[in-house]
Design an enzyme around this catalytic site. Structure first.
Site, PDB file in Angstrom:
ATOM      1  N   ASN A  32       0.829  -1.199   0.000  1.00 39.30           N
ATOM      2  CA  ASN A  32       0.000   0.000   0.000  1.00 39.30           C
ATOM      3  C   ASN A  32       0.867   1.254   0.000  1.00 39.30           C
ATOM      4  OD1 ASN A  32       0.308  -0.834   3.031  1.00 39.30           O
ATOM      5  ND2 ASN A  32      -0.218   1.342   3.093  1.00 39.30           N
ATOM      6  N   CYS A  33       0.250   2.342  -0.428  1.00 41.42           N
ATOM      7  CA  CYS A  33       0.837   3.666  -0.276  1.00 41.42           C
ATOM      8  C   CYS A  33      -0.147   4.451   0.591  1.00 41.42           C
ATOM      9  CB  CYS A  33       1.091   4.311  -1.641  1.00 41.42           C
ATOM     10  SG  CYS A  33      -0.396   4.654  -2.594  1.00 41.42           S
ATOM     11  N   ALA A  34      -0.132   5.737   0.527  1.00 42.07           N
ATOM     12  CA  ALA A  34      -0.980   6.547   1.405  1.00 42.07           C
ATOM     13  C   ALA A  34      -2.471   6.342   1.169  1.00 42.07           C
ATOM     14  CB  ALA A  34      -0.639   8.021   1.240  1.00 42.07           C
ATOM     15  N   ARG A  36      -3.708   3.988  -1.587  1.00 43.91           N
ATOM     16  CA  ARG A  36      -4.012   2.857  -2.469  1.00 43.91           C
ATOM     17  C   ARG A  36      -3.531   1.530  -1.917  1.00 43.91           C
ATOM     18  NH1 ARG A  36      -1.894   5.732  -7.947  1.00 43.91           N
ATOM     19  NH2 ARG A  36      -3.407   7.420  -7.904  1.00 43.91           N
TER      20      ARG A  36
END
Length: 88
Positions: A32-34, A36
């Site tokens: 994951n990112c911030a 997504r």
């Protein structure tokens, strides 16, 4: 509508099912990112976007090599629970 608001384990289970089940997820590919959730699946054709939306998905990005990005609020906790359930 988010059906399992407040129940992260149940929500993660339904999201895994919407992604085609644990067997459709490439081992070690849940990231994951911030905003997504980033996952590589074996078969994009079995991913149920309608069910993902019912669990709070705000959008989707389909990339080459069966990479899928799904936008969620509070994705960090969700990704941790998905990894726990998928044992990735």
């Amino acid at each position: 509508m988010i059906n399992d608001k407040g129940n992260l384990q149940a929500k993660a289970k339904k999201i895994l099912g919407a992604l085609g089940g644990i067997e459709n997820i490439v081992d070690g590919s849940i990231d994951n990112c911030a905003t997504r959730l980033r996952i590589q699946v074996k078969d994009k054709g079995v991913v149920d976007k309608k069910l993902l939306r019912r669990q709070g998905a705000l959008g989707f990005i389909c990339l080459p090599e069966n990479q899928i990005q799904v936008v969620f609020f509070d994705v960090h906790k969700l990704a941790d629970e998905l990894r726990k359930q998928a044992k990735c």
